[in-house]
Every structure is written in structure tokens, then in C-alpha cells.
Design a protein around this motif. Structure first.
Motif, PDB file in Angstrom:
ATOM      1  N   GLU A   1       5.468  56.933  46.485  1.00 52.49           N
ATOM      2  CA  GLU A   1       6.819  57.559  46.464  1.00 52.49           C
ATOM      3  C   GLU A   1       7.752  57.212  45.478  1.00 52.49           C
ATOM      4  N   HIS A   2       7.627  55.851  44.981  1.00 54.17           N
ATOM      5  CA  HIS A   2       8.478  55.490  43.988  1.00 54.17           C
ATOM      6  C   HIS A   2       7.995  54.061  43.619  1.00 54.17           C
ATOM      7  N   VAL A   3       8.453  53.669  42.175  1.00 54.53           N
ATOM      8  CA  VAL A   3       7.971  52.356  41.715  1.00 54.53           C
ATOM      9  C   VAL A   3       9.048  51.559  41.147  1.00 54.53           C
ATOM     10  N   SER A   4       9.434  50.355  41.619  1.00 56.04           N
ATOM     11  CA  SER A   4      10.407  49.541  41.215  1.00 56.04           C
ATOM     12  C   SER A   4       9.818  48.490  40.318  1.00 56.04           C
ATOM     13  N   VAL A   5      10.400  48.090  38.982  1.00 57.34           N
ATOM     14  CA  VAL A   5      10.035  47.198  38.061  1.00 57.34           C
ATOM     15  C   VAL A   5      11.147  46.279  38.063  1.00 57.34           C
ATOM     16  N   SER A   6      10.829  44.790  37.902  1.00 58.96           N
ATOM     17  CA  SER A   6      11.545  43.707  37.777  1.00 58.96           C
ATOM     18  C   SER A   6      11.147  42.660  36.716  1.00 58.96           C
ATOM     19  N   HIS A   7      11.966  42.141  36.012  1.00 59.41           N
ATOM     20  CA  HIS A   7      11.222  41.157  35.032  1.00 59.41           C
ATOM     21  C   HIS A   7      12.169  40.090  34.806  1.00 59.41           C
ATOM     22  N   ARG A   8      12.331  38.639  35.406  1.00 60.92           N
ATOM     23  CA  ARG A   8      13.258  37.937  35.197  1.00 60.92           C
ATOM     24  C   ARG A   8      12.537  36.668  34.817  1.00 60.92           C
ATOM     25  N   PRO A   9      12.498  36.546  33.395  1.00 58.04           N
ATOM     26  CA  PRO A   9      12.029  35.358  32.580  1.00 58.04           C
ATOM     27  C   PRO A   9      12.363  34.097  33.064  1.00 58.04           C
ATOM     28  N   PRO A  10      11.774  32.959  33.272  1.00 57.64           N
ATOM     29  CA  PRO A  10      10.348  32.987  32.588  1.00 57.64           C
ATOM     30  C   PRO A  10       9.012  33.478  33.215  1.00 57.64           C
ATOM     31  N   GLY A  11       9.456  34.128  34.588  1.00 58.60           N
ATOM     32  CA  GLY A  11       8.374  34.497  35.510  1.00 58.60           C
ATOM     33  C   GLY A  11       7.694  35.649  34.772  1.00 58.60           C
ATOM     34  N   PRO A  12       6.607  36.356  35.617  1.00 59.65           N
ATOM     35  CA  PRO A  12       5.666  37.413  35.081  1.00 59.65           C
ATOM     36  C   PRO A  12       6.724  38.741  35.741  1.00 59.65           C
ATOM     37  N   PRO A  13       6.216  39.763  35.175  1.00 57.95           N
ATOM     38  CA  PRO A  13       7.096  41.203  35.610  1.00 57.95           C
ATOM     39  C   PRO A  13       6.393  41.281  37.156  1.00 57.95           C
ATOM     40  N   THR A  14       7.231  41.919  38.057  1.00 59.39           N
ATOM     41  CA  THR A  14       7.084  42.439  39.346  1.00 59.39           C
ATOM     42  C   THR A  14       7.158  43.655  39.510  1.00 59.39           C
ATOM     43  N   LEU A  15       6.100  44.541  40.122  1.00 57.41           N
ATOM     44  CA  LEU A  15       6.146  45.799  40.514  1.00 57.41           C
ATOM     45  C   LEU A  15       6.652  46.001  42.019  1.00 57.41           C
ATOM     46  N   GLY A  16       7.044  46.937  42.397  1.00 52.42           N
ATOM     47  CA  GLY A  16       7.334  47.344  43.975  1.00 52.42           C
ATOM     48  C   GLY A  16       6.696  48.400  43.982  1.00 52.42           C
ATOM     49  N   LEU A  17       5.603  48.739  44.695  1.00 52.34           N
ATOM     50  CA  LEU A  17       5.205  50.432  44.759  1.00 52.34           C
ATOM     51  C   LEU A  17       5.425  50.739  46.434  1.00 52.34           C
ATOM     52  N   PHE A  18       6.193  51.849  46.563  1.00 49.62           N
ATOM     53  CA  PHE A  18       6.614  52.261  47.830  1.00 49.62           C
ATOM     54  C   PHE A  18       5.753  53.633  48.073  1.00 49.62           C
ATOM     55  N   PHE A  19       5.082  53.315  49.367  1.00 47.43           N
ATOM     56  CA  PHE A  19       4.299  54.587  49.922  1.00 47.43           C
ATOM     57  C   PHE A  19       4.752  55.015  51.205  1.00 47.43           C
ATOM     58  N   SER A  20       4.486  56.364  51.449  1.00 38.63           N
ATOM     59  CA  SER A  20       4.654  56.992  52.624  1.00 38.63           C
ATOM     60  C   SER A  20       3.519  57.016  53.585  1.00 38.63           C
ATOM     61  N   SER A  21       2.795  55.847  53.671  1.00 43.12           N
ATOM     62  CA  SER A  21       1.577  55.862  54.419  1.00 43.12           C
ATOM     63  C   SER A  21       1.856  55.334  55.774  1.00 43.12           C
ATOM     64  N   ALA A  22       1.056  55.847  56.773  1.00 45.96           N
ATOM     65  CA  ALA A  22       1.431  55.422  58.032  1.00 45.96           C
ATOM     66  C   ALA A  22       0.889  54.113  58.490  1.00 45.96           C
ATOM     67  N   ALA A  23      -0.131  53.747  57.774  1.00 43.60           N
ATOM     68  CA  ALA A  23      -0.817  52.375  58.003  1.00 43.60           C
ATOM     69  C   ALA A  23      -0.679  51.627  57.022  1.00 43.60           C
ATOM     70  N   LEU A  24      -0.442  50.221  57.085  1.00 44.04           N
ATOM     71  CA  LEU A  24      -0.443  49.352  55.925  1.00 44.04           C
ATOM     72  C   LEU A  24      -1.663  49.090  55.406  1.00 44.04           C
ATOM     73  N   ALA A  25      -2.935  49.335  55.894  1.00 47.13           N
ATOM     74  CA  ALA A  25      -4.089  49.382  55.304  1.00 47.13           C
ATOM     75  C   ALA A  25      -4.476  50.478  54.110  1.00 47.13           C
ATOM     76  N   ASP A  26      -3.618  51.661  54.600  1.00 46.63           N
ATOM     77  CA  ASP A  26      -3.796  52.697  53.842  1.00 46.63           C
ATOM     78  C   ASP A  26      -3.022  52.566  52.462  1.00 46.63           C
ATOM     79  N   ALA A  27      -1.613  51.995  52.675  1.00 44.07           N
ATOM     80  CA  ALA A  27      -0.819  51.730  51.418  1.00 44.07           C
ATOM     81  C   ALA A  27      -1.571  50.614  50.323  1.00 44.07           C
ATOM     82  N   GLU A  28      -2.018  49.713  51.215  1.00 39.48           N
ATOM     83  CA  GLU A  28      -2.813  48.614  50.349  1.00 39.48           C
ATOM     84  C   GLU A  28      -3.892  49.099  49.508  1.00 39.48           C
ATOM     85  N   ILE A  29      -4.623  49.969  49.883  1.00 42.37           N
ATOM     86  CA  ILE A  29      -5.698  50.451  49.249  1.00 42.37           C
ATOM     87  C   ILE A  29      -5.389  51.521  48.297  1.00 42.37           C
TER      88      ILE A  29
END
Length: 93
Positions: free
Chosen positions: A25-53
Motif C-alpha cells: 500500500e505505501h512505504v515510510s522512510v525514516s533516518h535518525r543518525p547515528p542509527g541506520p535508515p528504517t523502512l516501513g512497508l505497509f501491506f493490505s494482506s489478510a495474513a501476517l505470513a503473506d505480508a512478511e513474504i
């Protein structure tokens, strides 16, 4: 650990690597140095396993496409959020 920020269009790059069956559905990007970048991927999957795959497939395609050279997946977490049903939401006030 990668200390450089992701490209400004990182979310668009990930979205472009998704296929309809991934249900991204959408992607969120965050980066707060000194840590690594973080991506948030949001899926409309009905099952958690489907979203993880799907997250694995989309991220792997993005990394292989060359647009995210020098980056790698260091960790992955997932959560299943119940669908929002406005008719069951409690009114405020």
C-alpha cells in the motif's frame, strides 16, 4: 551498519518494485543518525505470513535493482493490524 541516508526517492523505488500480488500500500522512510535508515512497508494482506513474504520479495527486488547500492536488510519486524471498521469505532466526546 549503513550510516548514509537512503536516496530521497527510496519509497518510490520500493513501490516501483512491488507487483499487484504483493499488495503493498505505501512505504515510510525514516533516518535518525547515528542509527541506520528504517523502512516501513505497509501491506493490505489478510495474513501476517503473506505480508512478511511480500516484504521480503519487494525488498529483495529493490536491492537487486541497483537503486539501493550499499544497503542491506539488517533486521525485520512485522505486526498485524486489524482492519479499521468505522461502524465499530467509538465516537469521541
Amino acid at each position: 551498519m549503513h550510516e548514509q541516508p537512503l536516496p530521497a526517492d527510496a519509497s518510490a523505488r520500493l513501490l516501483s518494485c512491488a507487483r499487484p500480488e504483493d499488495a503493498l500500500e505505501h512505504v515510510s522512510v525514516s533516518h535518525r543518525p547515528p542509527g541506520p535508515p528504517t523502512l516501513g512497508l505497509f501491506f493490505s494482506s489478510a495474513a501476517l505470513a503473506d505480508a512478511e513474504i511480500a516484504a521480503f520479495r519487494v525488498t529483495l527486488r529493490a536491492l537487486r535493482s541497483g537503486g539501493l547500492d550499499g544497503f542491506a536488510v539488517e533486521s525485520c519486524e512485522a505486526a498485524l493490524i486489524p482492519p479499521f471498521r468505522p461502524w465499530t469505532a467509538h465516537p469521541q466526546g
